[in-house]
Design an enzyme around this catalytic site. Structure first.
Site, PDB file in Angstrom:
ATOM      1  N   GLY A  44      59.128 -21.925  53.128  1.00 50.34           N
ATOM      2  CA  GLY A  44      60.326 -22.113  52.308  1.00 50.34           C
ATOM      3  C   GLY A  44      60.377 -21.312  51.028  1.00 50.34           C
ATOM      4  N   GLU A  99      56.549 -22.759  44.746  1.00 48.69           N
ATOM      5  CA  GLU A  99      57.024 -23.705  45.759  1.00 48.69           C
ATOM      6  C   GLU A  99      58.544 -23.683  45.827  1.00 48.69           C
ATOM      7  OE1 GLU A  99      56.736 -25.440  48.225  1.00 48.69           O
ATOM      8  OE2 GLU A  99      55.196 -26.969  48.165  1.00 48.69           O
ATOM      9  N   ASP A 100      59.066 -24.011  46.995  1.00 47.12           N
ATOM     10  CA  ASP A 100      60.514 -24.117  47.127  1.00 47.12           C
ATOM     11  C   ASP A 100      61.038 -25.399  46.482  1.00 47.12           C
ATOM     12  OD1 ASP A 100      59.273 -25.702  49.047  1.00 47.12           O
ATOM     13  OD2 ASP A 100      60.454 -24.960  50.734  1.00 47.12           O
ATOM     14  N   ASP A 103      59.293 -32.751  46.292  1.00 53.18           N
ATOM     15  CA  ASP A 103      60.015 -33.959  46.682  1.00 53.18           C
ATOM     16  C   ASP A 103      59.163 -35.165  46.249  1.00 53.18           C
ATOM     17  OD1 ASP A 103      61.996 -35.428  48.102  1.00 53.18           O
ATOM     18  OD2 ASP A 103      60.816 -35.364  49.933  1.00 53.18           O
ATOM     19  N   PHE A 152      69.020 -34.119  51.125  1.00 53.52           N
ATOM     20  CA  PHE A 152      68.210 -33.142  51.846  1.00 53.52           C
ATOM     21  C   PHE A 152      68.824 -31.760  51.674  1.00 53.52           C
ATOM     22  CE2 PHE A 152      66.174 -30.794  55.177  1.00 53.52           C
ATOM     23  CZ  PHE A 152      64.874 -31.257  55.084  1.00 53.52           C
TER      24      PHE A 152
HETATM   25  P1  IMP Z   1      56.607 -33.432  49.242  1.00 52.71           P
HETATM   26  O1  IMP Z   1      55.178 -33.446  49.666  1.00 52.71           O
HETATM   27  O2  IMP Z   1      57.295 -34.752  49.580  1.00 52.71           O
HETATM   28  O3  IMP Z   1      56.819 -33.072  47.804  1.00 52.71           O
HETATM   29  O4  IMP Z   1      57.368 -32.413  50.165  1.00 52.71           O
HETATM   30  C1  IMP Z   1      57.227 -31.093  49.969  1.00 52.71           C
HETATM   31  C2  IMP Z   1      57.703 -30.237  51.117  1.00 52.71           C
HETATM   32  O5  IMP Z   1      58.624 -30.900  52.009  1.00 52.71           O
HETATM   33  C3  IMP Z   1      58.465 -29.090  50.515  1.00 52.71           C
HETATM   34  O6  IMP Z   1      57.591 -28.044  50.159  1.00 52.71           O
HETATM   35  C4  IMP Z   1      59.423 -28.729  51.612  1.00 52.71           C
HETATM   36  O7  IMP Z   1      58.789 -27.851  52.523  1.00 52.71           O
HETATM   37  C5  IMP Z   1      59.719 -30.065  52.296  1.00 52.71           C
HETATM   38  N1  IMP Z   1      60.950 -30.647  51.734  1.00 52.71           N
HETATM   39  C6  IMP Z   1      61.052 -31.693  50.872  1.00 52.71           C
HETATM   40  N2  IMP Z   1      62.333 -31.956  50.562  1.00 52.71           N
HETATM   41  C7  IMP Z   1      63.064 -31.053  51.245  1.00 52.71           C
HETATM   42  C8  IMP Z   1      64.485 -30.801  51.321  1.00 52.71           C
HETATM   43  O8  IMP Z   1      65.351 -31.450  50.704  1.00 52.71           O
HETATM   44  N3  IMP Z   1      64.854 -29.763  52.118  1.00 52.71           N
HETATM   45  C9  IMP Z   1      63.966 -29.006  52.819  1.00 52.71           C
HETATM   46  N4  IMP Z   1      62.642 -29.205  52.757  1.00 52.71           N
HETATM   47  C10 IMP Z   1      62.197 -30.216  51.988  1.00 52.71           C
HETATM   48 MG    MG Z   2      57.342 -26.232  50.977  1.00 52.88          MG
END
Ligand code: IMP
Ligand code: MG
Length: 176
Positions: A44, A99-100, A103, A152
């Site tokens: 991403g 990072e993209d 979340d 999302f």
């Molecule tokens: P986390 O571990 O919950 O912070 O999730 C991180 C990863 O989940 C990100 O690096 C994204 O690859 C994916 N992700 C989380 N939220 C989204 C979203 O809204 N759209 C697309 N990918 C997401």
């Molecule tokens: Mg990611």
């Protein structure tokens, strides 16, 4: 499926470009005179990273990591598996993780722990997007592009089931 899958635009293309330029200027000022080691998180972050790196005026190198989180497609579990590790050592390097989106923060928290154990001179994070409402762990994110609501997001590298990365703006997945 009825209706367009791409919902409301969350960040327009020109706002992305302006913010990426600002972040590039800030990072360049903060790291002036130092060599930066950028760690892009596949897949991403690739689009953001490519644009950001072209706004940097400091010497910089690039490497990638790919991680996968065990969990459902929209919820990460915090248990992370490294699919592709860095090619180079980061010991003594000035490392910036790109990072993209952050979340829950669980993926990034794992990455920070893993990379910190390799003794970089410094370790910071630059995330294009963050969803503060969803955060489960408190993380030091030095550079943030935009805070977005709990929806999302797709586009500008972000996918849903591997699609929509090519959108030039960030949108909400329709219905999300
Ligand atoms: P986390 O571990 O919950 O912070 O999730 C991180 C990863 O989940 C990100 O690096 C994204 O690859 C994916 N992700 C989380 N939220 C989204 C979203 O809204 N759209 C697309 N990918 C997401
Ligand atoms: Mg990611």
């Amino acid at each position: 499926m009825v209706g367009a899958p791409v919902g409301d635009v969350l960040v327009e293309a020109d706002d992305l470009a302006r913010r990426v330029q600002e972040l590039g200027e800030r990072i360049s000022a903060d790291y002036e005179g130092r060599d930066l080691f950028l760690v892009g998180v596949l897949k991403g972050a690739v689009f953001f990273l490519a644009d950001l790196m072209r706004c940097l005026t400091v010497a910089c190198e690039l490497d990638f990591m790919a991680v996968s989180s065990y969990g459902s497609s929209t919820d990460s579990s915090g248990v992370v598996r490294i699919l592709k590790d860095l090619d180079a050592s980061i010991e003594g390097r000035e490392v910036l993780i790109v990072e993209d989106i952050v979340d829950s923060g669980l993926t990034l928290s794992y990455l920070l722990r893993t990379l910190r154990a390799r003794d970089p001179a410094s370790l910071e994070v630059c995330a294009l997007l963050t969803k503060p409402e969803r955060r489960k762990v408190d993380l030091p994110i030095r550079y943030v592009g935009f805070e977005i609501p709990n929806r999302f997001a797709i586009g500008y590298g972000l996918d849903h089931a591997e699609r929509y990365r090519n959108l030039p703006y960030v949108a909400a997945l329709d219905g999300a």
